[in-house]
Design a protein around this motif. Sequence first.
Motif, PDB file in Angstrom:
ATOM      1  N   LYS A  38       0.823  -1.217   0.000  1.00 53.39           N
ATOM      2  CA  LYS A  38       0.000   0.000   0.000  1.00 53.39           C
ATOM      3  C   LYS A  38       0.858   1.269   0.000  1.00 53.39           C
ATOM      4  CE  LYS A  38      -3.563  -2.330   2.734  1.00 53.39           C
ATOM      5  NZ  LYS A  38      -4.271  -2.329   4.056  1.00 53.39           N
ATOM      6  N   VAL A  39       2.166   1.103   0.130  1.00 52.77           N
ATOM      7  CA  VAL A  39       3.068   2.254   0.237  1.00 52.77           C
ATOM      8  C   VAL A  39       3.358   2.846  -1.139  1.00 52.77           C
ATOM      9  CG1 VAL A  39       5.411   2.948   0.904  1.00 52.77           C
ATOM     10  CG2 VAL A  39       4.117   1.386   2.364  1.00 52.77           C
ATOM     11  N   ASP A  40       3.387   4.161  -1.212  1.00 55.45           N
ATOM     12  CA  ASP A  40       3.784   4.873  -2.431  1.00 55.45           C
ATOM     13  C   ASP A  40       5.313   4.898  -2.475  1.00 55.45           C
ATOM     14  OD1 ASP A  40       4.308   6.545  -4.536  1.00 55.45           O
ATOM     15  OD2 ASP A  40       3.288   8.303  -3.677  1.00 55.45           O
ATOM     16  N   LEU A  41       5.910   4.084  -3.351  1.00 47.10           N
ATOM     17  CA  LEU A  41       7.367   3.979  -3.397  1.00 47.10           C
ATOM     18  C   LEU A  41       8.027   5.307  -3.762  1.00 47.10           C
ATOM     19  CD1 LEU A  41       8.068   0.491  -5.014  1.00 47.10           C
ATOM     20  CD2 LEU A  41       7.741   1.118  -2.621  1.00 47.10           C
ATOM     21  N   GLY A  42       7.284   6.193  -4.390  1.00 45.09           N
ATOM     22  CA  GLY A  42       7.855   7.490  -4.724  1.00 45.09           C
ATOM     23  C   GLY A  42       8.192   8.320  -3.499  1.00 45.09           C
ATOM     24  N   GLN A  43       7.594   7.952  -2.356  1.00 45.42           N
ATOM     25  CA  GLN A  43       7.850   8.676  -1.112  1.00 45.42           C
ATOM     26  C   GLN A  43       8.886   7.964  -0.232  1.00 45.42           C
ATOM     27  OE1 GLN A  43       6.294  11.691  -0.695  1.00 45.42           O
ATOM     28  NE2 GLN A  43       5.539  11.242  -2.772  1.00 45.42           N
ATOM     29  N   VAL A  44       9.437   6.842  -0.719  1.00 45.95           N
ATOM     30  CA  VAL A  44      10.371   6.038   0.074  1.00 45.95           C
ATOM     31  C   VAL A  44      11.794   6.264  -0.428  1.00 45.95           C
ATOM     32  CG1 VAL A  44      11.033   3.706   0.777  1.00 45.95           C
ATOM     33  CG2 VAL A  44       8.609   4.300   0.530  1.00 45.95           C
ATOM     34  N   SER A  45      12.666   6.788   0.430  1.00 44.80           N
ATOM     35  CA  SER A  45      14.056   7.047   0.026  1.00 44.80           C
ATOM     36  C   SER A  45      14.954   5.845   0.258  1.00 44.80           C
ATOM     37  CB  SER A  45      14.608   8.257   0.794  1.00 44.80           C
ATOM     38  OG  SER A  45      14.564   8.018   2.200  1.00 44.80           O
ATOM     39  N   ASP A  46      14.606   4.984   1.240  1.00 43.80           N
ATOM     40  CA  ASP A  46      15.419   3.817   1.570  1.00 43.80           C
ATOM     41  C   ASP A  46      14.471   2.643   1.809  1.00 43.80           C
ATOM     42  OD1 ASP A  46      16.973   1.816   2.762  1.00 43.80           O
ATOM     43  OD2 ASP A  46      18.269   3.255   3.794  1.00 43.80           O
ATOM     44  N   GLU A  47      14.327   1.798   0.795  1.00 43.95           N
ATOM     45  CA  GLU A  47      13.357   0.704   0.870  1.00 43.95           C
ATOM     46  C   GLU A  47      13.691  -0.286   1.991  1.00 43.95           C
ATOM     47  OE1 GLU A  47      13.504  -0.813  -3.080  1.00 43.95           O
ATOM     48  OE2 GLU A  47      12.084   0.675  -3.862  1.00 43.95           O
ATOM     49  N   ARG A  48      14.972  -0.600   2.143  1.00 39.98           N
ATOM     50  CA  ARG A  48      15.381  -1.539   3.191  1.00 39.98           C
ATOM     51  C   ARG A  48      14.994  -1.009   4.563  1.00 39.98           C
ATOM     52  NH1 ARG A  48      19.713  -1.856   6.681  1.00 39.98           N
ATOM     53  NH2 ARG A  48      20.501  -3.956   7.209  1.00 39.98           N
ATOM     54  N   ALA A  49      15.314   0.253   4.841  1.00 43.84           N
ATOM     55  CA  ALA A  49      15.007   0.847   6.140  1.00 43.84           C
ATOM     56  C   ALA A  49      13.505   0.884   6.388  1.00 43.84           C
ATOM     57  CB  ALA A  49      15.599   2.253   6.231  1.00 43.84           C
ATOM     58  N   TYR A  50      12.750   1.213   5.342  1.00 47.12           N
ATOM     59  CA  TYR A  50      11.299   1.298   5.485  1.00 47.12           C
ATOM     60  C   TYR A  50      10.713  -0.078   5.792  1.00 47.12           C
ATOM     61  CZ  TYR A  50       6.761   3.523   4.673  1.00 47.12           C
ATOM     62  OH  TYR A  50       5.501   4.060   4.821  1.00 47.12           O
ATOM     63  N   LEU A  51      11.188  -1.105   5.092  1.00 52.98           N
ATOM     64  CA  LEU A  51      10.692  -2.461   5.324  1.00 52.98           C
ATOM     65  C   LEU A  51      11.067  -2.960   6.718  1.00 52.98           C
ATOM     66  CD1 LEU A  51      11.409  -4.001   1.824  1.00 52.98           C
ATOM     67  CD2 LEU A  51       9.191  -4.071   2.985  1.00 52.98           C
ATOM     68  N   VAL A  52      12.292  -2.672   7.146  1.00 56.53           N
ATOM     69  CA  VAL A  52      12.704  -3.069   8.497  1.00 56.53           C
ATOM     70  C   VAL A  52      11.837  -2.370   9.543  1.00 56.53           C
ATOM     71  CG1 VAL A  52      14.559  -2.902  10.211  1.00 56.53           C
ATOM     72  CG2 VAL A  52      15.069  -3.683   7.888  1.00 56.53           C
ATOM     73  N   ARG A  53      11.483  -1.112   9.270  1.00 52.13           N
ATOM     74  CA  ARG A  53      10.639  -0.361  10.197  1.00 52.13           C
ATOM     75  C   ARG A  53       9.261  -1.021  10.332  1.00 52.13           C
ATOM     76  NH1 ARG A  53       9.635   5.574   8.363  1.00 52.13           N
ATOM     77  NH2 ARG A  53      11.909   5.398   8.212  1.00 52.13           N
ATOM     78  N   ILE A  54       8.659  -1.398   9.196  1.00 44.07           N
ATOM     79  CA  ILE A  54       7.354  -2.067   9.252  1.00 44.07           C
ATOM     80  C   ILE A  54       7.473  -3.386   9.994  1.00 44.07           C
ATOM     81  CG2 ILE A  54       5.485  -3.085   7.906  1.00 44.07           C
ATOM     82  CD1 ILE A  54       6.186  -1.215   5.618  1.00 44.07           C
ATOM     83  N   THR A  55       8.506  -4.163   9.669  1.00 44.63           N
ATOM     84  CA  THR A  55       8.702  -5.468  10.302  1.00 44.63           C
ATOM     85  C   THR A  55       8.891  -5.325  11.804  1.00 44.63           C
ATOM     86  OG1 THR A  55       9.700  -6.361   8.281  1.00 44.63           O
ATOM     87  CG2 THR A  55      10.147  -7.542  10.324  1.00 44.63           C
ATOM     88  N   THR A  56       9.646  -4.318  12.214  1.00 42.43           N
ATOM     89  CA  THR A  56       9.881  -4.105  13.644  1.00 42.43           C
ATOM     90  C   THR A  56       8.580  -3.778  14.365  1.00 42.43           C
ATOM     91  OG1 THR A  56      12.136  -3.325  13.255  1.00 42.43           O
ATOM     92  CG2 THR A  56      11.106  -2.686  15.333  1.00 42.43           C
ATOM     93  N   ARG A  57       7.779  -2.897  13.794  1.00 44.90           N
ATOM     94  CA  ARG A  57       6.520  -2.523  14.440  1.00 44.90           C
ATOM     95  C   ARG A  57       5.573  -3.718  14.541  1.00 44.90           C
ATOM     96  NH1 ARG A  57       5.577   3.432  11.594  1.00 44.90           N
ATOM     97  NH2 ARG A  57       7.052   4.568  12.929  1.00 44.90           N
ATOM     98  N   GLN A  58       5.495  -4.505  13.477  1.00 44.19           N
ATOM     99  CA  GLN A  58       4.633  -5.683  13.523  1.00 44.19           C
ATOM    100  C   GLN A  58       5.172  -6.722  14.505  1.00 44.19           C
ATOM    101  OE1 GLN A  58       1.655  -5.598  12.098  1.00 44.19           O
ATOM    102  NE2 GLN A  58       2.339  -3.534  11.537  1.00 44.19           N
ATOM    103  N   SER A  59       6.499  -6.827  14.593  1.00 45.16           N
ATOM    104  CA  SER A  59       7.108  -7.766  15.540  1.00 45.16           C
ATOM    105  C   SER A  59       6.827  -7.344  16.980  1.00 45.16           C
ATOM    106  CB  SER A  59       8.620  -7.861  15.308  1.00 45.16           C
ATOM    107  OG  SER A  59       8.905  -8.419  14.046  1.00 45.16           O
ATOM    108  N   LEU A  60       6.893  -6.038  17.242  1.00 38.43           N
ATOM    109  CA  LEU A  60       6.588  -5.551  18.589  1.00 38.43           C
ATOM    110  C   LEU A  60       5.152  -5.876  18.969  1.00 38.43           C
ATOM    111  CD1 LEU A  60       8.409  -2.107  18.737  1.00 38.43           C
ATOM    112  CD2 LEU A  60       8.727  -4.012  20.315  1.00 38.43           C
ATOM    113  N   ASN A  61       4.227  -5.673  18.050  1.00 36.31           N
ATOM    114  CA  ASN A  61       2.832  -6.030  18.326  1.00 36.31           C
ATOM    115  C   ASN A  61       2.698  -7.522  18.610  1.00 36.31           C
ATOM    116  OD1 ASN A  61       2.043  -3.387  17.876  1.00 36.31           O
ATOM    117  ND2 ASN A  61       1.506  -3.727  15.730  1.00 36.31           N
TER     118      ASN A  61
END
Length: 319
Positions: free
Chosen positions: A68-91
């Motif tokens: 659902k993410v607009d890749l045009g707004q993402v400067s670092d795909e790896r960092a963004y994906l790790v961020r999502i994974t971390t938040r879901q892992s915390l939940n």
Amino acid sequence: MSTPREGHRLPGPPAKETDRDVSDHATDPSTEAFLAHRNLLFTVAYEMLGSAADAEDVLQETWLRWIKVDLGQVSDERAYLVRITTRQSLNRLRTINRRKESYVGPWLPEPLLTAPDVAADIELAESMSIVLMLVLETLSPTERAVFVLREVFDIGYDEIAAAVDKTPAAVRQIAHRARRHVDARRPRSVVSASETRTALQSFRRALESGDPQALLDVLAPEVVLVSDGGGVKRAALRPVIGAENVVRYILGGIGKTDATITIDPTVLNGSPALVFRLDGEIDGVMAFRVEDERINGLYFVRNPQKLTHVESETPLTLR
């Protein structure tokens, strides 16, 4: 686990994509980016959760949010994906902690059969070890997330702050506190895989011979055995402490079955381990902690729900 919308199912099985599967699914930049970092994301989630099944669920949830993410707004795909994974892992970690409150007996991390390159990567093997993952269990969810991201994956404080919704200054304090906590509880020294294999070979021979003295010779006097049956398989409800008690427990358990028992070497979480089979079927796996050439920790997983990743290798990476 969340049910994916039609047309948005995570491509293929977690971390086991074939070249053909990738080419079939890699039709858009979002999918290509996700697949490029998939093994890393699984490793992050597993390090935080200690459960491969929950890590797979986290990857599914990460995928559903990523598409659902607009890749045009993402400067670092790896960092963004790790961020999502971390938040879901915390939940998910908070849910797992509540689940553990009603778990029958001790809880051990879910073991993974790992490839030889994991064992060869000392940094990765140490971070994946059952021993260290048990230490991580003593951290709070946020402390564990910060420690894993900083100490294992060498992610910057600013990126971690964005992932855990803290300021960089707060993350530095959490990282320092978590590091001090882990250092006080982790093994005093790193034991080589060859030294561990030697101790395991002696233990295996003693076990197959049924000789109590041979077992006592390879076990440290203060050895602790932790067994995880999850209320499904026979296991001690509390840790078994002391060499003589451990020997009685192990030999007593083996003597209570008429099945043919085989014990084979394997590599779990990057470290030498043993797999136990009854009449050819996996009954459990045992990981070890070795110090001064003797075994001072045995971690026996028998819960069938935790044995689904011990026959096929799981690719892992820190990068």
